[in-house]
Design a protein around this motif. Structure first.
Motif, short mmCIF file in Angstrom:
data_model
loop_
_atom_site.label_atom_id
_atom_site.label_comp_id
_atom_site.label_asym_id
_atom_site.label_seq_id
_atom_site.Cartn_x
_atom_site.Cartn_y
_atom_site.Cartn_z
N VAL A 173 0.87 -1.18 -0.08
CA VAL A 173 0.11 0.14 0.01
C VAL A 173 0.76 1.08 0.23
CG1 VAL A 173 -2.10 -1.27 1.24
CG2 VAL A 173 -0.15 0.11 2.40
N ASP A 180 -1.07 5.05 3.78
CA ASP A 180 -2.13 4.28 4.10
C ASP A 180 -1.60 2.98 4.82
OD1 ASP A 180 -4.16 5.42 2.59
OD2 ASP A 180 -3.70 4.49 0.76
N THR A 233 -6.82 0.29 -7.55
CA THR A 233 -6.89 -0.04 -6.30
C THR A 233 -6.17 -1.44 -5.63
OG1 THR A 233 -8.90 -1.20 -6.34
CG2 THR A 233 -9.01 1.44 -5.76
N SER A 277 -0.62 -3.40 -7.28
CA SER A 277 0.43 -3.19 -6.41
C SER A 277 1.35 -4.58 -6.01
CB SER A 277 -0.18 -2.77 -4.96
OG SER A 277 -0.88 -3.97 -4.34
N SER A 327 -3.33 -0.60 6.50
CA SER A 327 -3.28 -1.88 5.72
C SER A 327 -4.03 -2.93 5.62
CB SER A 327 -1.83 -2.37 5.97
OG SER A 327 -0.53 -1.24 5.75
N LEU A 364 -7.96 0.11 -1.11
CA LEU A 364 -7.10 1.19 -0.88
C LEU A 364 -6.66 1.75 -2.31
CD1 LEU A 364 -5.24 0.17 2.30
CD2 LEU A 364 -7.07 1.74 2.17
N ILE A 383 -4.20 2.95 -5.10
CA ILE A 383 -2.59 2.85 -5.10
C ILE A 383 -2.02 3.72 -6.61
CG2 ILE A 383 -2.51 0.55 -4.32
CD1 ILE A 383 -2.43 -0.49 -7.35
#
Length: 207
Positions: free
Chosen positions: A37, A41, A58, A87, A45, A51, A53
């Motif tokens: 993350v 954030d 996300t 991510s 986590s 969340l 990115i």
């Protein structure tokens, strides 16, 4: 620092919501979500939420990741294709379940960042590919399992073609309204489709 938050996520949001596959739970316990993350954030986590990115993408909600992986029933000898590296979080989890993972990312910045991150963290059975997920990655096909981390309006035919006999593909499908779809290909190449549950993913990007 994050072990208690991770344990709480596993207990409350995965086991507590019905995830039972011990291999999925173990794989998700082994991957440090805080490494995937953005810096701002890290303290959240292990919240059970997607969340941002960056670049309009996300990192997916942990429960949905676990649910999709449980449905896919990945076996140790499987080769898995992931569409949407993002991510790198889901690819890291997949690497703990499968023999080989190929993950495709269209956003160049995310491709570079995800590849660097996965290499630095020591995930060795993952090949990160820069490209259009609608095309899949024919070079390593067929795949025993295929998972999409972004929503197309329809499941791309290229991906269905690259699915092995007795393989499974899971994808969020739709526009404003999306649902999780499971495709299964039998030994003769016949496809069956099952609707699972309503979801909300970022749209799948094309070249």
């Amino acid at each position: 620092m994050f072990e208690s938050e991770k344990s709480k996520m596993i207990k409350d949001h995965l086991i507590g919501r019905g995830i039972r596959d011990a291999r999925v739970l173990k794989a998700m316990s082994s991957v440090p979500r805080e490494k995937f993350v953005r810096e701002r954030d890290k303290l959240i986590s292990y919240a059970d939420t997607p969340l941002s990115i960056g670049w309009g993408q996300t990192i997916s909600q942990p429960y949905i990741v676990a649910y999709m992986l449980e449905v896919l029933d990945i076996e140790k000898e499987n080769r898995v294709l992931e569409i949407g590296t993002g991510s790198g979080y889901e690819a890291a989890i997949l690497s703990r379940l499968a023999k080989e993972v190929v993950t495709v990312e269209i956003v160049e910045e995310l491709y570079k960042d995800g590849k660097r991150k996965l290499e630095n963290l020591g995930y060795e059975n993952i090949e990160v590919v820069s490209g259009d997920g609608y095309r899949g990655y024919k070079k390593k096909a067929p795949y025993d399992r295929i998972i999409l981390s972004a929503a197309p309006t329809d499941i791309p035919e290229n991906l269905v073609d690259q699915l092995a006999a007795k393989g499974k593909l899971i994808a969020p499908v739709g526009g404003i309204f999306q649902e999780l779809i499971l495709l299964e290909k039998d030994e003769f190449g016949k496809i069956s489709k099952k609707r699972l549950l309503p979801v909300r993913f970022v749209p799948m990007v094309r070249e």
